[in-house]
Design an enzyme around this catalytic site. Sequence first.
Site, PDB file in Angstrom:
ATOM      1  N   ASP A  81      13.066  -9.920   2.242  1.00  0.00           N
ATOM      2  CA  ASP A  81      12.492 -10.574   1.075  1.00  0.00           C
ATOM      3  C   ASP A  81      11.223  -9.856   0.614  1.00  0.00           C
ATOM      4  O   ASP A  81      10.438  -9.366   1.421  1.00  0.00           O
ATOM      5  CB  ASP A  81      12.141 -12.026   1.402  1.00  0.00           C
ATOM      6  CG  ASP A  81      13.371 -12.860   1.719  1.00  0.00           C
ATOM      7  OD1 ASP A  81      13.902 -12.702   2.823  1.00  0.00           O
ATOM      8  OD2 ASP A  81      13.782 -13.660   0.870  1.00  0.00           O
ATOM      9  N   ARG A  82      11.025  -9.841  -0.685  1.00  0.00           N
ATOM     10  CA  ARG A  82       9.782  -9.286  -1.225  1.00  0.00           C
ATOM     11  C   ARG A  82       8.639 -10.282  -1.086  1.00  0.00           C
ATOM     12  O   ARG A  82       7.566  -9.940  -0.588  1.00  0.00           O
ATOM     13  CB  ARG A  82       9.970  -8.926  -2.707  1.00  0.00           C
ATOM     14  CG  ARG A  82       8.694  -8.367  -3.359  1.00  0.00           C
ATOM     15  CD  ARG A  82       8.851  -8.188  -4.853  1.00  0.00           C
ATOM     16  NE  ARG A  82       9.056  -9.457  -5.531  1.00  0.00           N
ATOM     17  CZ  ARG A  82       8.073 -10.311  -5.849  1.00  0.00           C
ATOM     18  NH1 ARG A  82       6.823 -10.025  -5.535  1.00  0.00           N
ATOM     19  NH2 ARG A  82       8.341 -11.437  -6.469  1.00  0.00           N
TER      20      ARG A  82
END
Length: 346
Positions: A81-82
Amino acid sequence: MTEDQLLGPRAHGEPYGSAVLKAVAEDFQVDEVLDIPLSGEGEHLWLWVEKRNLNTEEAAKRIARAAGVPLKLISYAGLKDRQALTRQWFSLHLPGKADPDLAAAEDDSLRLLQRVRHQRKLQRGAHSANGFRLRLTDLHADHAQLDARLERIRAQGVPNYFGLQRFGYEGGNLLGARDFAARAELPVQRNLRSRLLSAGRSYLFNRVLAQRVADGSWAEARVGDLLAFTDSRSFFPAAEAECSDPRLAILDLHPTGPLWGEGGSPAGAEIQALEDAVVASEQPIANWLAQAGMKHERRILRLPIGGLSWHYPGPDILQLEFVLPTGCFATAMVRELVSLAGQTDI
């Protein structure tokens, strides 16, 4: 597109209130679990990297620039995930070269925690699991109800839906997949092609799983099911004997659903009919996936939550810690607990 359109019904009842996830990066922490002993020598430099609000692909580009090597020489096991604080491995192929100075890659969003040499590069999908530490803040829910729901989840698992991240903002990846499928074309750009094919395939799986949740069979084996162990990509058919296998009860063995590709569903009896009927409602996507050369695979319908523990650091905070198999979404569990206030794409 809404969450209910992209995922499906909950298995354990309506959520018990609301909370916020990812108010800050530290609220969503992911550690890659990699069971590979590193030798300390070889032409591949492995890096244990901590990233804050930075996606995996951008981190790879920054490492490549700092090392002065082509991006194709950078490898990683999976995408993280960013909007999170994540730690994962990367490898650089450096035959006959000394360790490069990578200081230019580091800042507040990327830190190099460890460097180890090894004989082989890091392969995609090489990690065995992901460990999560989540903090749900601004929590409006009864603790006793949450505790009871978490105990049930620990014993029964949750539906293994692909999360909203897979489909892009407001389902944009799925809408793109439908558009290309309607024209029987594939995107020229490799990354876009991969993303849209994945979205279409994931959506068909979620639709089958949603049907199994609706009829109550998502966590039980039926004759004709194809069964798989939690950490295995192989599967085998279920006859009467397999439907009472004790490993189903301990969340080690599970029924599976289709990751669509060439050919029809290999399931048997009523399961094949169910999967074919669901997929028929999205026939252009199914045909498109087959034409793209995707191979039919299977994914477990039930997601066991390993090592689940929780506590309340404050009256309006719930902290969760658990381990999931690769390719599975932490938010599949969170949505069985609470609604995420003001967040539709996490």
